[in-house]
Scaffold this motif. Sequence first.
Motif, PDB file in Angstrom:
ATOM      1  N   LEU A 186       9.509   3.891   4.383  1.00  0.00           N
ATOM      2  CA  LEU A 186      10.314   3.942   5.606  1.00  0.00           C
ATOM      3  C   LEU A 186       9.601   3.253   6.760  1.00  0.00           C
ATOM      4  N   GLU A 187       8.275   3.389   6.790  1.00  0.00           N
ATOM      5  CA  GLU A 187       7.486   2.713   7.826  1.00  0.00           C
ATOM      6  C   GLU A 187       7.640   1.204   7.726  1.00  0.00           C
ATOM      7  N   GLU A 188       7.539   0.672   6.509  1.00  0.00           N
ATOM      8  CA  GLU A 188       7.624  -0.775   6.308  1.00  0.00           C
ATOM      9  C   GLU A 188       9.020  -1.300   6.631  1.00  0.00           C
ATOM     10  N   LYS A 189      10.028  -0.480   6.442  1.00  0.00           N
ATOM     11  CA  LYS A 189      11.392  -0.893   6.767  1.00  0.00           C
ATOM     12  C   LYS A 189      11.646  -0.835   8.271  1.00  0.00           C
ATOM     13  N   TYR A 190      11.097   0.180   8.925  1.00  0.00           N
ATOM     14  CA  TYR A 190      11.320   0.380  10.363  1.00  0.00           C
ATOM     15  C   TYR A 190      10.561  -0.657  11.186  1.00  0.00           C
ATOM     16  N   VAL A 191       9.347  -0.993  10.737  1.00  0.00           N
ATOM     17  CA  VAL A 191       8.522  -1.987  11.434  1.00  0.00           C
ATOM     18  C   VAL A 191       8.131  -3.063  10.417  1.00  0.00           C
ATOM     19  N   ARG A 192       8.889  -4.155  10.379  1.00  0.00           N
ATOM     20  CA  ARG A 192       8.594  -5.224   9.439  1.00  0.00           C
ATOM     21  C   ARG A 192       7.285  -5.932   9.769  1.00  0.00           C
ATOM     22  N   ASP A 193       6.931  -5.977  11.026  1.00  0.00           N
ATOM     23  CA  ASP A 193       5.700  -6.641  11.451  1.00  0.00           C
ATOM     24  C   ASP A 193       4.601  -5.602  11.608  1.00  0.00           C
ATOM     25  N   SER A 194       3.708  -5.512  10.639  1.00  0.00           N
ATOM     26  CA  SER A 194       2.650  -4.494  10.677  1.00  0.00           C
ATOM     27  C   SER A 194       1.700  -4.687  11.858  1.00  0.00           C
ATOM     28  N   TRP A 195       1.603  -5.913  12.365  1.00  0.00           N
ATOM     29  CA  TRP A 195       0.725  -6.146  13.523  1.00  0.00           C
ATOM     30  C   TRP A 195       1.232  -5.417  14.768  1.00  0.00           C
TER      31      TRP A 195
END
Length: 386
Positions: A186-195
Amino acid sequence: MSIPPPPGAPQPPEGPYQHYGPPYRTWGQGYSPYTRPSPVSGVAIAALVLGLLCFVPAAGLVLGVIALAQIRRKGQSGKGMAIAGVVLSSVGLALWVVTLATGAASGIWRDVKDGTRGNASFSLVEGECFDVPGDSLEGLTYDVDRVSCEGGHDGEVFGAVTMSGGSAFPGDDAVTEAADEKCTPLEEKYVRDSWALDGVDVYYFGPTRQSWRWGDREIACIFGNTDDRETLTGSLRVDETSLDADQLAFLDAMDAVDAVLWEEPEEYPEDDLRANQDWARDVHGVLGEQTGALRGHTWRTGAEQPVAALVKEMEAARKDWAKAADARDSNTFYTSSANGYGYVDGPTTVTARRALGLATTPPSDEDYGDGFGDEDDGSGGDNLNV
């Protein structure tokens, strides 16, 4: 003076008393002596009580009507209570209709559930921001204040998941494991840009032993402040709805490479050279695929040259990973793979990101590890709240 009966009429009995007319009528069925009150209708009493209890107004209304009919038929008392029950039940029923029509009932139920939970999810939903009492999201939390994401806030919900299980609480370790497993996607979907998550930790609100008994099974996945960042400001959401085609193409390529880099074996090259060689071969392959994708994309004006410079560095790194894949010893592997890491999060990457309007602060070493034998699972959630 007595008038004697006519001749031939029956003679009254002898004695000192004489009756005149029929005897007094005795009380029969259907009559009550004036000294005994009429019985109170039990149905009327029930109607009044249910009318006062607003959560069952329909039952009070029905019983009130029945009570009025019985009172008329049986001569019972309690008419006032029956009428009061009907009136109160009618008012309560009208209030329930208004509450359900406006959706207020769901809010009331949510407040009831929140009051019965210890450290629970508080029915927080994706995209909501909130403050908590105190200065930290760690430990038990009994209340939250929902606030706008525009200003400073303690946490932002990026997703919610539901645990399964029976009546027995599975334990804090099971809740932690479920949060680690289900919150990361869910984190990776909510924030596509990890930076964009620089200086942000991952927390969660999950069920406790007490709230589990009340049916709480929800885990809220939360972005929160770190030790050196007291509050968050603005929403952290960076999903596909807010990114353009160039940004998505760049992130897709970088994410694909990062996913393979995260698969680094736990064993050091001197302990298992073959496993590390296989991994280096995978990195070499994905770099070839993604540099081809980046070269094949048509970039916006101002982004062509920065992206081309990054691709050139990635192709040079690909050669170093080929050497690592063919290394005969651990020292050669270390040297080649270290050179292959050289472009990662370097100045050329930052320049390309700036040209594309993406975050330009590289993740810290705590997020990515040192590149050799790091056992971090990549979740970024070191301080999960139970």
